[in-house]
Scaffold this active site. Structure first.
Site, PDB file in Angstrom:
ATOM      1  N   HIS A  68       1.024  -1.325   0.055  1.00 25.52           N
ATOM      2  CA  HIS A  68       0.163  -0.022   0.057  1.00 25.52           C
ATOM      3  C   HIS A  68       0.799   1.294  -0.168  1.00 25.52           C
ATOM      4  O   HIS A  68       2.006   1.569   0.613  1.00 25.52           O
ATOM      5  CB  HIS A  68      -0.745  -0.038   1.197  1.00 25.52           C
ATOM      6  CG  HIS A  68      -1.861  -0.851   1.243  1.00 25.52           C
ATOM      7  ND1 HIS A  68      -3.379  -0.515   1.255  1.00 25.52           N
ATOM      8  CD2 HIS A  68      -1.984  -2.118   1.323  1.00 25.52           C
ATOM      9  CE1 HIS A  68      -4.099  -1.451   1.121  1.00 25.52           C
ATOM     10  NE2 HIS A  68      -3.306  -2.651   1.212  1.00 25.52           N
ATOM     11  N   THR A  90      -6.827   2.321   5.946  1.00 31.29           N
ATOM     12  CA  THR A  90      -6.740   1.756   7.282  1.00 31.29           C
ATOM     13  C   THR A  90      -7.411   0.494   7.320  1.00 31.29           C
ATOM     14  O   THR A  90      -8.771   0.676   6.650  1.00 31.29           O
ATOM     15  CB  THR A  90      -7.128   3.000   8.480  1.00 31.29           C
ATOM     16  OG1 THR A  90      -6.170   3.960   8.507  1.00 31.29           O
ATOM     17  CG2 THR A  90      -7.184   2.210   9.784  1.00 31.29           C
ATOM     18  N   HIS A  91      -7.182  -0.548   8.071  1.00 31.98           N
ATOM     19  CA  HIS A  91      -7.968  -1.612   8.084  1.00 31.98           C
ATOM     20  C   HIS A  91      -8.342  -2.033   9.478  1.00 31.98           C
ATOM     21  O   HIS A  91      -7.649  -1.417  10.416  1.00 31.98           O
ATOM     22  CB  HIS A  91      -7.215  -3.006   7.617  1.00 31.98           C
ATOM     23  CG  HIS A  91      -6.560  -2.913   6.281  1.00 31.98           C
ATOM     24  ND1 HIS A  91      -5.520  -1.987   5.792  1.00 31.98           N
ATOM     25  CD2 HIS A  91      -7.154  -3.515   5.152  1.00 31.98           C
ATOM     26  CE1 HIS A  91      -5.475  -2.341   4.386  1.00 31.98           C
ATOM     27  NE2 HIS A  91      -6.496  -3.036   4.104  1.00 31.98           N
ATOM     28  N   GLU A 190      -8.566 -16.493   5.814  1.00 32.38           N
ATOM     29  CA  GLU A 190      -9.628 -17.332   6.142  1.00 32.38           C
ATOM     30  C   GLU A 190      -9.218 -18.694   6.048  1.00 32.38           C
ATOM     31  O   GLU A 190      -8.603 -19.224   5.567  1.00 32.38           O
ATOM     32  CB  GLU A 190     -10.836 -16.862   5.083  1.00 32.38           C
ATOM     33  CG  GLU A 190     -11.408 -15.631   4.994  1.00 32.38           C
ATOM     34  CD  GLU A 190     -10.453 -14.726   4.163  1.00 32.38           C
ATOM     35  OE1 GLU A 190      -9.579 -15.314   3.185  1.00 32.38           O
ATOM     36  OE2 GLU A 190     -10.141 -13.360   4.161  1.00 32.38           O
TER      37      GLU A 190
END
Length: 269
Positions: A68, A90-91, A190
């Site tokens: 990023h 931002t995560h 996941e």
């Protein structure tokens, strides 16, 4: 010492004022958020009107994810529109809360942007979409359990992802498919069981961003176009362990396609 958090809407207005002053513009028309793999497209979206590090603007923080960028650029597109280009985000997994995740969206909306193009890198659940394939998001599953909305802010999400903008994107790239994106909280990828669950629920793509931003954009009255880059087959579908290096490399490999797609969309908006 006060522990009261700043009002997120007031902070967005403050950032919008700073943005207008910093770049000497009356306001914004559009905005682009460039996710994993998409930053290479930033240079060709229009004529540069200036660049600022995200952390220099009120309420923003420097991105923490490799792949990023960390800038807010302002460009004039081929159609004469003024657009903000955020090369990082931002995560939720950074632990700052949903208000920090959507601050950029609220700031560009407060500065006048009526359209936002959200991009991300994601895991693919459909074999016909190999790594390197861009896919339009037509709907989402927010599996994070979090929202940027607090209190009785009832936002209709029936057409969260604008049909008009998806049609426009297909005038640029008719081959674009579309699917349902499921956001997990991350930062772990996941599990195969979670991927199977997402499939049962109707997901075609899985990732760690975008849906919370979309909610904030729709609250602000913005039209949303969202595009995922399939960077890897999701867990249980891929025969190999997942890695962030794979995500970054897939974005590099797809850079020419992504540049052409975003440049075409910017020229059509």
């Amino acid at each position: 010492m006060s522990t009261e958090r700043p009002d997120p809407y007031a902070l967005a207005e403050e950032a919008a004022v700073a943005l207008r002053q910093r770049f000497d513009i009356p306001g914004l028309d559009h905005a682009y958020v460039l996710g994993s793999g998409w930053s290479a497209a930033a240079d060709e979206l229009g004529t540069s009107l200036g660049v600022a590090e995200l952390a220099e603007l009120p309420g923003f923080s420097a991105p923490v994810v490799a792949g990023h960028g960390g800038q807010l650029r302002v460009v004039r597109t081929a159609t004469g529109a003024i657009a903000a280009v955020l090369t990082g985000r931002t995560h939720l997994y950074e632990g700052r809360g949903p208000a920090a995740v959507v601050h950029g969206i609220r700031a560009v909306a407060a500065a006048g942007a009526s359209v936002v193009v959200l991009t991300n890198g994601c895991g693919g659940l459909r074999p016909e979409w190999p790594p390197g394939t861009p896919v339009l998001i037509r709907d989402h599953l927010n599996l994070t359990g979090q929202t940027p909305l607090v209190g009785p802010r009832f936002i209709d999400l029936t057409d969260a992802y604008s049909p008009r903008l998806r049609d426009l994107a297909r005038t640029v790239a008719p081959e674009l498919g579309e699917g349902v994106y499921a956001q997990f909280g991350g930062p772990q990828y996941e599990t195969p069981a979670e991927v199977r669950m997402a499939q049962v629920l109707g997901a075609d793509l899985v990732g760690m961003s975008t849906t919370v931003e979309t909610v904030a954009a729709r609250e602000a009255g913005m039209e949303v176009l969202a595009i995922s880059l399939v960077t890897n087959a999701a867990a249980g579908i891929s025969p190999h362990p997942l890695s962030h290096d794979e995500v970054v490399q897939a974005g590099r490999d797809a850079a020419p396609v992504l540049r052409g797609l975003l440049t075409g969309i910017a020229g059509a908006l």
